[in-house]
Motif scaffolding. Structure first.
Motif, PDB file in Angstrom:
ATOM      1  N   UNK A 280      33.002  44.578  55.175  1.00  0.00           N
ATOM      2  CA  UNK A 280      33.725  45.728  54.540  1.00  0.00           C
ATOM      3  C   UNK A 280      35.428  45.509  54.565  1.00  0.00           C
ATOM      4  N   UNK A 281      35.705  45.227  55.847  1.00  0.00           N
ATOM      5  CA  UNK A 281      37.044  45.182  55.967  1.00  0.00           C
ATOM      6  C   UNK A 281      37.766  43.928  55.348  1.00  0.00           C
ATOM      7  N   UNK A 282      37.074  42.838  54.981  1.00  0.00           N
ATOM      8  CA  UNK A 282      37.571  41.907  54.077  1.00  0.00           C
ATOM      9  C   UNK A 282      37.786  42.279  52.585  1.00  0.00           C
ATOM     10  N   UNK A 283      36.682  43.023  52.061  1.00  0.00           N
ATOM     11  CA  UNK A 283      36.915  43.723  50.765  1.00  0.00           C
ATOM     12  C   UNK A 283      38.125  44.720  50.831  1.00  0.00           C
ATOM     13  N   UNK A 284      38.241  45.447  51.649  1.00  0.00           N
ATOM     14  CA  UNK A 284      39.314  46.262  51.919  1.00  0.00           C
ATOM     15  C   UNK A 284      40.598  45.988  51.649  1.00  0.00           C
ATOM     16  N   UNK A 285      40.871  44.808  52.665  1.00  0.00           N
ATOM     17  CA  UNK A 285      42.072  44.078  52.561  1.00  0.00           C
ATOM     18  C   UNK A 285      42.229  43.331  51.385  1.00  0.00           C
ATOM     19  N   UNK A 286      41.276  42.972  50.911  1.00  0.00           N
ATOM     20  CA  UNK A 286      41.334  42.119  49.448  1.00  0.00           C
ATOM     21  C   UNK A 286      41.980  43.085  48.355  1.00  0.00           C
ATOM     22  N   UNK A 287      41.255  44.145  48.369  1.00  0.00           N
ATOM     23  CA  UNK A 287      41.852  45.090  47.358  1.00  0.00           C
ATOM     24  C   UNK A 287      43.352  45.524  47.742  1.00  0.00           C
ATOM     25  N   UNK A 288      43.758  45.610  48.966  1.00  0.00           N
ATOM     26  CA  UNK A 288      45.183  45.802  49.224  1.00  0.00           C
ATOM     27  C   UNK A 288      46.002  44.574  48.797  1.00  0.00           C
ATOM     28  N   UNK A 289      45.556  43.315  49.131  1.00  0.00           N
ATOM     29  CA  UNK A 289      46.257  42.175  48.581  1.00  0.00           C
ATOM     30  C   UNK A 289      46.641  42.254  47.051  1.00  0.00           C
ATOM     31  N   UNK A 290      45.497  42.646  46.553  1.00  0.00           N
ATOM     32  CA  UNK A 290      45.565  42.576  44.926  1.00  0.00           C
ATOM     33  C   UNK A 290      46.780  43.595  44.582  1.00  0.00           C
ATOM     34  N   UNK A 291      46.634  44.755  44.896  1.00  0.00           N
ATOM     35  CA  UNK A 291      47.583  45.739  44.695  1.00  0.00           C
ATOM     36  C   UNK A 291      48.993  45.445  44.889  1.00  0.00           C
ATOM     37  N   UNK A 292      49.209  44.929  46.179  1.00  0.00           N
ATOM     38  CA  UNK A 292      50.776  44.757  46.860  1.00  0.00           C
ATOM     39  C   UNK A 292      51.333  43.594  46.578  1.00  0.00           C
ATOM     40  N   UNK A 293      50.620  42.575  46.020  1.00  0.00           N
ATOM     41  CA  UNK A 293      51.308  41.212  46.037  1.00  0.00           C
ATOM     42  C   UNK A 293      51.404  40.953  44.362  1.00  0.00           C
ATOM     43  N   UNK A 294      52.305  41.256  43.706  1.00  0.00           N
ATOM     44  CA  UNK A 294      52.290  40.918  42.355  1.00  0.00           C
ATOM     45  C   UNK A 294      52.586  39.854  42.126  1.00  0.00           C
ATOM     46  N   UNK A 295      53.299  38.938  42.810  1.00  0.00           N
ATOM     47  CA  UNK A 295      53.774  37.487  42.596  1.00  0.00           C
ATOM     48  C   UNK A 295      52.516  36.689  42.309  1.00  0.00           C
ATOM     49  N   UNK A 296      51.181  37.076  42.719  1.00  0.00           N
ATOM     50  CA  UNK A 296      50.254  36.296  42.623  1.00  0.00           C
ATOM     51  C   UNK A 296      49.174  36.883  41.685  1.00  0.00           C
ATOM     52  N   UNK A 297      49.781  37.615  40.693  1.00  0.00           N
ATOM     53  CA  UNK A 297      49.047  38.106  39.545  1.00  0.00           C
ATOM     54  C   UNK A 297      48.273  37.404  38.691  1.00  0.00           C
ATOM     55  N   UNK A 298      48.540  36.299  38.567  1.00  0.00           N
ATOM     56  CA  UNK A 298      47.722  35.428  37.480  1.00  0.00           C
ATOM     57  C   UNK A 298      46.588  34.818  38.475  1.00  0.00           C
ATOM     58  N   UNK A 299      46.669  34.817  39.821  1.00  0.00           N
ATOM     59  CA  UNK A 299      45.700  34.298  40.477  1.00  0.00           C
ATOM     60  C   UNK A 299      44.434  35.697  40.615  1.00  0.00           C
ATOM     61  N   UNK A 300      45.224  36.790  40.997  1.00  0.00           N
ATOM     62  CA  UNK A 300      44.246  38.001  41.029  1.00  0.00           C
ATOM     63  C   UNK A 300      43.754  38.230  39.489  1.00  0.00           C
ATOM     64  N   UNK A 301      44.272  37.937  38.495  1.00  0.00           N
ATOM     65  CA  UNK A 301      43.688  38.025  36.980  1.00  0.00           C
ATOM     66  C   UNK A 301      42.524  37.269  37.123  1.00  0.00           C
ATOM     67  N   UNK A 302      42.425  36.162  37.615  1.00  0.00           N
ATOM     68  CA  UNK A 302      41.005  35.141  37.344  1.00  0.00           C
ATOM     69  C   UNK A 302      39.934  36.098  38.039  1.00  0.00           C
ATOM     70  N   UNK A 303      40.038  36.653  39.305  1.00  0.00           N
ATOM     71  CA  UNK A 303      39.184  37.295  39.818  1.00  0.00           C
ATOM     72  C   UNK A 303      38.693  38.497  39.103  1.00  0.00           C
ATOM     73  N   UNK A 304      39.709  39.131  38.606  1.00  0.00           N
ATOM     74  CA  UNK A 304      39.366  40.439  37.712  1.00  0.00           C
ATOM     75  C   UNK A 304      38.600  40.082  36.301  1.00  0.00           C
ATOM     76  N   UNK A 305      39.225  38.882  35.890  1.00  0.00           N
ATOM     77  CA  UNK A 305      38.427  38.675  34.328  1.00  0.00           C
ATOM     78  C   UNK A 305      37.038  38.156  34.718  1.00  0.00           C
ATOM     79  N   UNK A 306      36.917  37.576  35.861  1.00  0.00           N
ATOM     80  CA  UNK A 306      35.417  37.068  36.352  1.00  0.00           C
ATOM     81  C   UNK A 306      34.478  38.213  36.432  1.00  0.00           C
ATOM     82  N   UNK A 307      35.056  39.418  37.280  1.00  0.00           N
ATOM     83  CA  UNK A 307      34.079  40.386  37.333  1.00  0.00           C
ATOM     84  C   UNK A 307      33.918  40.943  36.109  1.00  0.00           C
ATOM     85  N   UNK A 308      34.896  41.262  35.100  1.00  0.00           N
ATOM     86  CA  UNK A 308      34.704  42.008  34.135  1.00  0.00           C
ATOM     87  C   UNK A 308      33.704  41.363  33.101  1.00  0.00           C
TER      88      UNK A 308
END
Length: 549
Positions: A280-308
């Motif tokens: 659970x803490x891994x998933x929690x900090x994962x959500x924080x990382x996606x929200x707080x680091x916009x510079x890596x949005x193209x990497x986070x976008x891969x994760x979000x597209x995959x889930x969608x």
């Protein structure tokens, strides 16, 4: 100079990938057994079960995918026999090679994280990887989704470098890893590079985009030509396996064929799987990382597209999430560092918070891995103890056919046989055992279809069985030809191992495990046993005793 804690994590990662996981991890999916271990055994030893996917009529499984392991194990095989080792030695060696590949790719990404982000982020990423229950079993599984999961570490490495320096070279190198993951592994992972491509298009000149596009397309063609040429040579006709997979699963899928005929799941299947395979803490900090680091949005976008995309698919399987596992760990490490920075004003609060974070991750991860090992690895244990009495032997399974680990556990003159059971789908057949492997692969097998329609020719008579393997539960006498609880004196259980009784066990007892000695001394048992209970059944090898009577 790396810290002692970082070096300890590297050592733990190495030991886990090369020694612990190969010997103690489970086989979580029968697709791994029958679509990958069986054809690999056929290449190595000349026999094995053949699924409809390997019929030249459909050809949606790649022989090129198996060649690296085959090339590695083939020279070793003769030494295994000469040293008197069991055939399953090849299975564990193969797993160690898969674990080594994972370790090397993880090490390369770790080094990139040190350079591109920070040593703190890199060390935390290592920690999240070491205590990652999903990666524990996925990284040593012989599956295209597992291969894609590990190979995409190379994509992340060069994607991070590209986002750091905006170079065309790093961008193209990232796409090469994505192409190999998709063409040699699982074609659907090609969509993971979409956000990075969009980022490149909108941040470079038209000439820069054209230059990168031509270079990337050339690499894609090169990878596709190599893989398609190998598979075409095996099947004896032009065979673009990656395209065939997309055709079957997406374009030509209907109510009679396609992935949905093998079962559908609700939308929350994947969120629940993430909760099981990541603390659970891994998933929690994962959500924080996606929200707080916009510079890596193209990497986070891969994760979000995959889930969608995969949340919308009715047919769902745990292995379909493997390709995003590394991105989850990456986002978690980025999020944890951001939390660390925000707590910098209070040293004691920061240290306490991170102590709780680390301890909770270690505990939840350990309980999950212990449950996987203690509850679900009985088939590997049992088949490892099959006797080799010399001469032809038939090892039979009925309703437990899907827990068969692989023919690589059988002696050279032993074969697996399916007896009649309640299963009414299409069982695998047998690769034709001839002097020519290519002729066997190219021959269209009898009774295959892509609609999961039962074919009785895949069954053998119970009278032909020398051994029968089943779990000690009463079976349906009208559908199962053998009931392990009612076998006569002509059968004897010669070896058994504990396997989880899902029907009697509570969810938390199946999913997580605590040491029995600790359970015995915990207070308030009448309360927590309402949620946590694990009961086990015997998983048995029965030997026919007729010849001794």
């Amino acid at each position: 100079m790396r810290s002692s804690s970082t070096l300890l994590l590297v050592a733990l990662l190495l030991v886990s990938r090369l020694f612990v996981q190969p010997f103690y991890s489970l086989i979580s999916d029968c697709d791994e057994t029958f679509n990958y271990w069986e054809p690999l055994n056929f290449l190595l030893r000349g026999f094995g079960k053949q699924t409809w996917e390997y019929s030249p009529d459909y050809s949606i499984r790649s022989w090129a995918f198996l060649l690296p392991l085959y090339a590695s194990l083939s020279p070793i095989r003769k030494f295994v026999g000469a040293l008197g080792l069991t055939p399953s030695t090849l299975f564990y060696l193969a797993r160690s090679l898969l674990g080594l590949y994972s370790f090397v790719m993880e090490w390369l990404l770790f080094c990139e994280l040190e350079t591109t982000l920070s040593s703190h982020t890199a060390t935390l990423w290592l920690f999240f990887q070491v205590f990652n229950p999903g990666w524990f079993h996925a990284s040593v599984e012989l599956l295209p989704s597992s291969f894609a999961m590990v190979t995409m570490l190379g994509f992340l490495k060069y994607a991070l470098r590209y986002l750091s320096n905006r170079s065309e070279k790093a961008f193209v190198q990232a796409l090469i890893f994505n192409f190999v993951s998709g063409i040699l592994g699982w074609p659907f992972v090609l969509i993971l590079s979409t956000p990075l491509v969009i980022h490149y298009i909108f941040t470079h000149t038209i000439w820069g985009v054209l230059s990168a596009g031509v270079a990337s397309f050339a690499r894609l063609v090169a990878v596709a030509v190599c893989v398609f040429a190998i598979d075409s040579a095996f099947y004896g006709k032009f065979t673009p396996v990656a395209w065939n997979i997309v055709m079957y699963n997406v374009i030509a899928a209907d109510e009679k064929s396609g992935p949905n005929i093998f079962g559908v799941e609700p939308w929350y299947y994947y969120p629940l799987n993430l909760l099981l395979n990541f603390p659970l803490p891994t998933l929690g900090t994962c959500a924080i990382g996606i929200i707080t680091n916009i510079r890596l949005v193209s990497i986070w976008g891969s994760l979000l597209i995959w889930m969608a995309v995969f949340l919308l698919q009715p047919h769902k399987e745990e292995r379909f999430l493997y390709p995003i596992y590394a991105t989850v760990s990456l986002a978690a490490s980025v999020g944890a560092v951001n939390v660390w920075k925000r707590l910098s004003t209070s040293k004691h609060l920061r240290n306490l918070s991170f102590l709780i974070l680390h301890v909770s991750i270690v505990l939840q991860s350990s309980m999950r891995v212990l449950a996987l090992v203690s509850n679900y690895t009985a088939p590997l244990d049992v088949y490892s103890h099959l006797p080799n009495n010399g001469g032809p032997q038939t090892v039979c399974v009925g309703r437990e056919w899907y827990h068969f680990p692989a023919s690589i556990f059988l002696a050279e003159d032993s074969r697996l046989g399916f007896v009649k059971s309640g299963f009414d789908g299409l069982l695998p057949g047998d690769f034709k055992e001839t002097h020519s492997i290519f002729n066997s692969i190219r021959e269209i097998p009898y009774g295959m279809n892509n609609q999961n329609v039962f074919d009785s020719s895949k069954l053998v008579s119970a009278d032909s069985c020398d051994y029968y393997i089943d779990i000690m539960l009463p079976s349906d006498g009208s559908r199962d030809v053998l009931d392990p609880t009612k076998l006569g004196s002509d059968w004897k259980c010669i070896y058994k191992a504990p396997f989880i009784d899902s029907s009697r066990s509570k969810f938390f007892g199946r999913a997580f495990a605590l040491p029995e000695k600790l359970l015995a001394i915990l207070p308030g048992q009448k309360y927590w046993t309402r949620f946590y209970q694990a009961y086990h059944l015997d998983y048995c090898i029965f030997e026919r005793q007729n010849e001794y009577v």
